[in-house]
Scaffold this active site. Structure first.
Site, PDB file in Angstrom:
ATOM      1  N   SER A  49       0.821  -1.211   0.000  1.00 41.26           N
ATOM      2  CA  SER A  49       0.000   0.000   0.000  1.00 41.26           C
ATOM      3  C   SER A  49       0.849   1.253   0.000  1.00 41.26           C
ATOM      4  O   SER A  49       0.322   2.351  -0.157  1.00 41.26           O
ATOM      5  CB  SER A  49      -0.860   0.038   1.262  1.00 41.26           C
ATOM      6  OG  SER A  49      -1.648  -1.096   1.353  1.00 41.26           O
ATOM      7  N   HIS A  78      -1.139  -2.509  -7.037  1.00 44.89           N
ATOM      8  CA  HIS A  78      -1.882  -2.180  -5.817  1.00 44.89           C
ATOM      9  C   HIS A  78      -3.382  -2.172  -6.069  1.00 44.89           C
ATOM     10  O   HIS A  78      -3.887  -1.309  -6.794  1.00 44.89           O
ATOM     11  CB  HIS A  78      -1.397  -0.816  -5.304  1.00 44.89           C
ATOM     12  CG  HIS A  78      -2.016  -0.421  -4.013  1.00 44.89           C
ATOM     13  ND1 HIS A  78      -2.264   0.878  -3.676  1.00 44.89           N
ATOM     14  CD2 HIS A  78      -2.452  -1.163  -2.966  1.00 44.89           C
ATOM     15  CE1 HIS A  78      -2.814   0.924  -2.470  1.00 44.89           C
ATOM     16  NE2 HIS A  78      -2.948  -0.299  -2.026  1.00 44.89           N
ATOM     17  N   GLU A 116      -3.307   0.436  -9.089  1.00 48.27           N
ATOM     18  CA  GLU A 116      -2.114   1.261  -9.322  1.00 48.27           C
ATOM     19  C   GLU A 116      -0.968   0.330  -9.732  1.00 48.27           C
ATOM     20  O   GLU A 116      -0.713  -0.672  -9.048  1.00 48.27           O
ATOM     21  CB  GLU A 116      -1.717   2.012  -8.039  1.00 48.27           C
ATOM     22  CG  GLU A 116      -2.691   3.119  -7.638  1.00 48.27           C
ATOM     23  CD  GLU A 116      -2.296   3.819  -6.329  1.00 48.27           C
ATOM     24  OE1 GLU A 116      -2.522   5.027  -6.208  1.00 48.27           O
ATOM     25  OE2 GLU A 116      -1.780   3.150  -5.395  1.00 48.27           O
ATOM     26  N   ASN A 141      -3.301   6.238  -1.478  1.00 46.60           N
ATOM     27  CA  ASN A 141      -3.101   6.267  -0.023  1.00 46.60           C
ATOM     28  C   ASN A 141      -2.441   7.554   0.466  1.00 46.60           C
ATOM     29  O   ASN A 141      -2.599   7.932   1.626  1.00 46.60           O
ATOM     30  CB  ASN A 141      -2.316   5.042   0.447  1.00 46.60           C
ATOM     31  CG  ASN A 141      -3.213   3.824   0.515  1.00 46.60           C
ATOM     32  OD1 ASN A 141      -4.429   3.956   0.664  1.00 46.60           O
ATOM     33  ND2 ASN A 141      -2.631   2.649   0.401  1.00 46.60           N
TER      34      ASN A 141
HETATM   35  N1  3HC Z   1     -17.680  -9.565  -2.303  1.00 44.12           N
HETATM   36  C1  3HC Z   1     -18.979  -9.673  -2.638  1.00 44.12           C
HETATM   37  N2  3HC Z   1     -19.941  -8.900  -2.109  1.00 44.12           N
HETATM   38  C2  3HC Z   1     -19.553  -7.973  -1.215  1.00 44.12           C
HETATM   39  C3  3HC Z   1     -18.206  -7.786  -0.819  1.00 44.12           C
HETATM   40  C4  3HC Z   1     -17.251  -8.632  -1.407  1.00 44.12           C
HETATM   41  N3  3HC Z   1     -15.955  -8.554  -1.110  1.00 44.12           N
HETATM   42  N4  3HC Z   1     -18.144  -6.797   0.075  1.00 44.12           N
HETATM   43  C5  3HC Z   1     -19.395  -6.361   0.257  1.00 44.12           C
HETATM   44  N5  3HC Z   1     -20.238  -7.077  -0.502  1.00 44.12           N
HETATM   45  C6  3HC Z   1     -21.678  -7.027  -0.552  1.00 44.12           C
HETATM   46  C7  3HC Z   1     -22.290  -6.605   0.776  1.00 44.12           C
HETATM   47  O1  3HC Z   1     -22.386  -7.698   1.660  1.00 44.12           O
HETATM   48  C8  3HC Z   1     -23.645  -6.108   0.353  1.00 44.12           C
HETATM   49  O2  3HC Z   1     -24.523  -7.202   0.265  1.00 44.12           O
HETATM   50  P1  3HC Z   1     -26.006  -7.126   0.994  1.00 44.12           P
HETATM   51  O3  3HC Z   1     -26.713  -6.021   0.272  1.00 44.12           O
HETATM   52  O4  3HC Z   1     -26.598  -8.469   0.743  1.00 44.12           O
HETATM   53  O5  3HC Z   1     -25.739  -6.844   2.426  1.00 44.12           O
HETATM   54  C9  3HC Z   1     -23.375  -5.597  -1.060  1.00 44.12           C
HETATM   55  O6  3HC Z   1     -22.074  -6.030  -1.457  1.00 44.12           O
HETATM   56  C10 3HC Z   1     -23.335  -4.092  -1.114  1.00 44.12           C
HETATM   57  O7  3HC Z   1     -23.112  -3.776  -2.437  1.00 44.12           O
HETATM   58  P2  3HC Z   1     -23.872  -2.564  -3.102  1.00 44.12           P
HETATM   59  O8  3HC Z   1     -23.375  -2.417  -4.506  1.00 44.12           O
HETATM   60  O9  3HC Z   1     -25.323  -2.723  -2.878  1.00 44.12           O
HETATM   61  O10 3HC Z   1     -23.349  -1.392  -2.140  1.00 44.12           O
HETATM   62  P3  3HC Z   1     -22.481  -0.188  -2.446  1.00 44.12           P
HETATM   63  O11 3HC Z   1     -23.004   0.492  -3.650  1.00 44.12           O
HETATM   64  O12 3HC Z   1     -22.371   0.553  -1.162  1.00 44.12           O
HETATM   65  O13 3HC Z   1     -21.020  -0.742  -2.815  1.00 44.12           O
HETATM   66  C11 3HC Z   1     -18.780  -0.759  -2.040  1.00 44.12           C
HETATM   67  C12 3HC Z   1     -20.192  -1.342  -1.865  1.00 44.12           C
HETATM   68  C13 3HC Z   1     -18.312  -1.034  -3.482  1.00 44.12           C
HETATM   69  C14 3HC Z   1     -17.872  -1.494  -1.063  1.00 44.12           C
HETATM   70  C15 3HC Z   1     -18.842   0.783  -1.775  1.00 44.12           C
HETATM   71  O14 3HC Z   1     -19.377   1.015  -0.499  1.00 44.12           O
HETATM   72  C16 3HC Z   1     -17.493   1.446  -1.878  1.00 44.12           C
HETATM   73  O15 3HC Z   1     -17.016   1.749  -2.941  1.00 44.12           O
HETATM   74  N6  3HC Z   1     -16.869   1.710  -0.714  1.00 44.12           N
HETATM   75  C17 3HC Z   1     -15.566   2.402  -0.659  1.00 44.12           C
HETATM   76  C18 3HC Z   1     -14.469   1.389  -0.767  1.00 44.12           C
HETATM   77  C19 3HC Z   1     -13.116   2.032  -0.923  1.00 44.12           C
HETATM   78  O16 3HC Z   1     -12.944   3.240  -0.938  1.00 44.12           O
HETATM   79  N7  3HC Z   1     -12.094   1.187  -1.035  1.00 44.12           N
HETATM   80  C20 3HC Z   1     -10.720   1.639  -1.103  1.00 44.12           C
HETATM   81  C21 3HC Z   1     -10.100   1.555   0.235  1.00 44.12           C
HETATM   82  S1  3HC Z   1      -8.421   2.013   0.230  1.00 44.12           S
HETATM   83  C22 3HC Z   1      -7.579   0.604  -0.032  1.00 44.12           C
HETATM   84  O17 3HC Z   1      -8.108  -0.485  -0.141  1.00 44.12           O
HETATM   85  C23 3HC Z   1      -6.101   0.758  -0.146  1.00 44.12           C
HETATM   86  C24 3HC Z   1      -5.372   0.007   0.896  1.00 44.12           C
HETATM   87  O18 3HC Z   1      -4.013   0.027   0.545  1.00 44.12           O
HETATM   88  C25 3HC Z   1      -5.542   0.600   2.296  1.00 44.12           C
END
Ligand code: 3HC
Length: 295
Positions: free
Chosen positions: A123, A144, A156, A195
């Site tokens: 990361s 990444h 990335e 990040n």
């Molecule tokens: N696999 C399959 N399904 C998943 C899942 C996965 N890994 N994670 C969550 N889901 C499911 C949930 O359980 C939920 O199911 P449910 O409705 O039955 O409870 C469903 O997906 C939710 O999906 P939706 O499309 O309805 O919901 P959203 O539109 O809110 O999308 C999201 C979910 C894509 C996770 C969205 O909230 C999002 O984009 N969040 C931000 C994530 C983000 O910014 N990530 C980057 C983090 S930084 C990083 O990773 C870098 C590292 O180096 C720190």
């Protein structure tokens, strides 16, 4: 190596990111060896893939047959030689600590075929420094992914000082084959692009709460409903792992200076091992499904 020459992928680490990357590769049709150091870790990662594929099928993002076929392509492995011995690309997603990653690369180098490309999912850590412990820095780059990998589009692709252009191109093409959008990061600086922006945002949110200027609920409402991000800062830190963000921040603090000093709240969560969803408690409490709203 061209992307057409890539058939087998090894993913090292079956945690949050490792199992998600293995799942993405398997959905794309690659045979994947997913390796971790203990049977229970690999098993846990495998079960998470199974859960996730089930969800994707439930939401009609994949058919049941596609989900079953993807799961069948994942082989859970503990022995390093078995994991990487015939891999074309090795994607490493072990804990975000330089020493751990360097140790892993020492072992990987022993068993990996000469043709194999090494891609680290770090990361924040220096690609050049990690590549320096291998005998193939020109075949080494950053790849990444973002959490959850199966839902996040961006990857990335980061060049180290000695990475060859054809390695970067092959990894970018692999990201596209995984149905992701690669973005080339030219400068090997802590936190790369995402990040570098995101982790200080999480830290600043923690400073606000540490200094009693706002509550967690207020900050998260603001980030989600005011700034239009899909999740609140604390909610997102819980999803990605508070320790992951903290290690990124510590490294940025060490290399880039005082502006990145970790807040007491961030630090205390790591010390008390309340690391987010994966431990059942972080900024929110997940023992009851994560519904508790902290003050
Ligand atoms: N696999 C399959 N399904 C998943 C899942 C996965 N890994 N994670 C969550 N889901 C499911 C949930 O359980 C939920 O199911 P449910 O409705 O039955 O409870 C469903 O997906 C939710 O999906 P939706 O499309 O309805 O919901 P959203 O539109 O809110 O999308 C999201 C979910 C894509 C996770 C969205 O909230 C999002 O984009 N969040 C931000 C994530 C983000 O910014 N990530 C980057 C983090 S930084 C990083 O990773 C870098 C590292 O180096 C720190």
């Amino acid at each position: 190596m061209d992307v057409e020459d890539i058939n087998t992928v090894a993913v090292l680490g079956a945690g949050n990111m490792g199992h998600g990357i293995a799942e993405v590769a398997a959905i794309a049709g690659y045979d994947v060896a997913m390796r971790d150091i203990k049977e229970e870790f690999v098993q846990n990662g495998y079960e998470q893939i199974e859960w996730s594929l089930g969800k994707l099928a439930e939401k009609d993002r994949l058919s049941e047959d596609e989900a079953d076929a993807a799961l069948a392509r994942v082989t859970p492995v503990v022995e390093m030689e078995e994991a990487v011995g015939d891999a074309d690309v090795i994607i490493e997603a072990v804990p975000e600590q330089m020493d751990i990653k360097k140790d892993v690369y020492g072992e990987v180098e022993e068993y990996a075929p000469d043709r194999a490309l090494f891609a680290t999912n770090t990361s924040s850590l220096s690609i050049t420094e990690l590549a320096g412990v291998t005998e193939r820095p020109e075949q080494f780059c950053g790849m990444h992914f973002f959490n959850p990998p199966v839902r996040m589009d961006l990857v990335e692709v980061i060049s180290g000082a000695e990475t060859a252009e054809d390695t970067l191109e092959a990894i970018e093409q692999l990201a596209e084959a995984f149905d992701k959008s690669p973005v080339r990061v030219h400068k090997d600086e802590p936190g790369f692009i995402v990040n570098r922006i995101l982790v200080p945002l999480m830290n600043e949110a923690c400073w606000l709460v540490s200094e009693d200027d706002a509550t967690i609920a207020e900050v998260d409402s603001t980030t989600k409903y005011g700034m239009g991000l899909p999740m609140g800062s604390f909610e997102l830190a819980d999803l990605t792992g508070i320790d992951v963000g903290y290690h990124v921040l510590e490294y940025m603090h060490e290399v880039l200076g005082e502006a990145y000093e970790p807040s007491p709240l961030f630090e205390s969560k790591v010390e008390s091992e309340e690391l987010g969803k994966k431990t059942g408690k972080g900024f929110y409490d997940y023992d009851n499904g994560g519904v508790d709203i902290p003050t």
